[in-house]
Design a protein around this motif. Structure first.
Motif, mmCIF file in Angstrom:
data_model
loop_
_atom_site.group_PDB
_atom_site.id
_atom_site.type_symbol
_atom_site.label_atom_id
_atom_site.label_comp_id
_atom_site.label_asym_id
_atom_site.label_seq_id
_atom_site.Cartn_x
_atom_site.Cartn_y
_atom_site.Cartn_z
ATOM 1 N N ILE A 1 0.903 -1.254 0.006
ATOM 2 C CA ILE A 1 0.134 -0.172 0.201
ATOM 3 C C ILE A 1 0.800 1.198 -0.117
ATOM 4 O O ILE A 1 1.873 1.347 0.820
ATOM 5 C CB ILE A 1 -0.860 0.056 1.117
ATOM 6 C CG1 ILE A 1 -1.883 1.247 1.104
ATOM 7 C CG2 ILE A 1 -0.281 0.115 2.598
ATOM 8 C CD1 ILE A 1 -3.174 0.859 1.997
ATOM 9 N N HIS A 2 0.491 2.194 -0.771
ATOM 10 C CA HIS A 2 1.281 3.365 -1.024
ATOM 11 C C HIS A 2 0.256 4.625 -0.636
ATOM 12 O O HIS A 2 -1.045 4.524 -1.063
ATOM 13 C CB HIS A 2 1.698 3.517 -2.555
ATOM 14 C CG HIS A 2 2.311 4.782 -2.755
ATOM 15 N ND1 HIS A 2 3.711 5.351 -2.391
ATOM 16 C CD2 HIS A 2 1.941 5.938 -3.189
ATOM 17 C CE1 HIS A 2 4.059 6.713 -2.711
ATOM 18 N NE2 HIS A 2 2.685 6.987 -3.408
ATOM 19 N N SER A 3 0.919 5.737 -0.086
ATOM 20 C CA SER A 3 0.036 6.728 0.027
ATOM 21 C C SER A 3 0.998 7.988 0.088
ATOM 22 O O SER A 3 2.063 7.907 0.749
ATOM 23 C CB SER A 3 -0.653 6.765 1.599
ATOM 24 O OG SER A 3 -1.147 7.851 1.959
ATOM 25 N N SER A 4 0.652 8.844 -0.604
ATOM 26 C CA SER A 4 1.637 10.291 -0.617
ATOM 27 C C SER A 4 0.842 11.420 -1.114
ATOM 28 O O SER A 4 -0.374 11.516 -1.712
ATOM 29 C CB SER A 4 2.671 10.086 -1.633
ATOM 30 O OG SER A 4 2.292 9.782 -3.027
ATOM 31 N N SER A 5 1.693 12.528 -1.124
ATOM 32 C CA SER A 5 0.892 13.868 -1.698
ATOM 33 C C SER A 5 1.860 14.175 -2.543
ATOM 34 O O SER A 5 3.220 14.409 -2.418
ATOM 35 C CB SER A 5 0.757 14.908 -0.562
ATOM 36 O OG SER A 5 -0.227 14.728 0.504
#
Length: 99
Positions: A31-35
């Protein structure tokens, strides 16, 4: 060039398996999460991707603890010859990253 570097966390793993040729394969869901900024707008990006590690790296990959951010390097390929789904083939990964 087909190269992907991704900071992600392993959220699910399966048991180490072996191909008919005896090559070990470790499978996981990342899982990846970024702005990110796109067209002068901040965009929140979140996704899950299937990943595998084959050969020598598979044992080390299979021992990674869950839910710890790391940088993974590899390439994308179809799940199988007739599939449109992509799988991230991991060829290298780094030490745990600090949050």
């Amino acid at each position: 060039m087909n190269q992907l570097k991704l900071v992600a966390r392993i959220v699910e793993k399966t048991a180490l398996r072996y191909t008919p040729a005896g090559i070990p394969i470790a499978s996981a869901t990342l899982i990846h999460s970024s702005s990110n900024t796109e067209a002068n707008t901040v965009r929140q990006v979140e996704f899950e991707i299937s990943a595998i590690a084959a050969g020598e790296i598979s044992q080390r990959f299979n021992e990674i603890e869950l839910d710890v951010a790391r940088e993974f390097t590899g390439f994308l390929a179809r799940k199988n010859r007739n599939s449109k789904s992509l799988v991230f083939h991991i060829i290298e990964f780094g030490a745990p990253l600090l949050d």
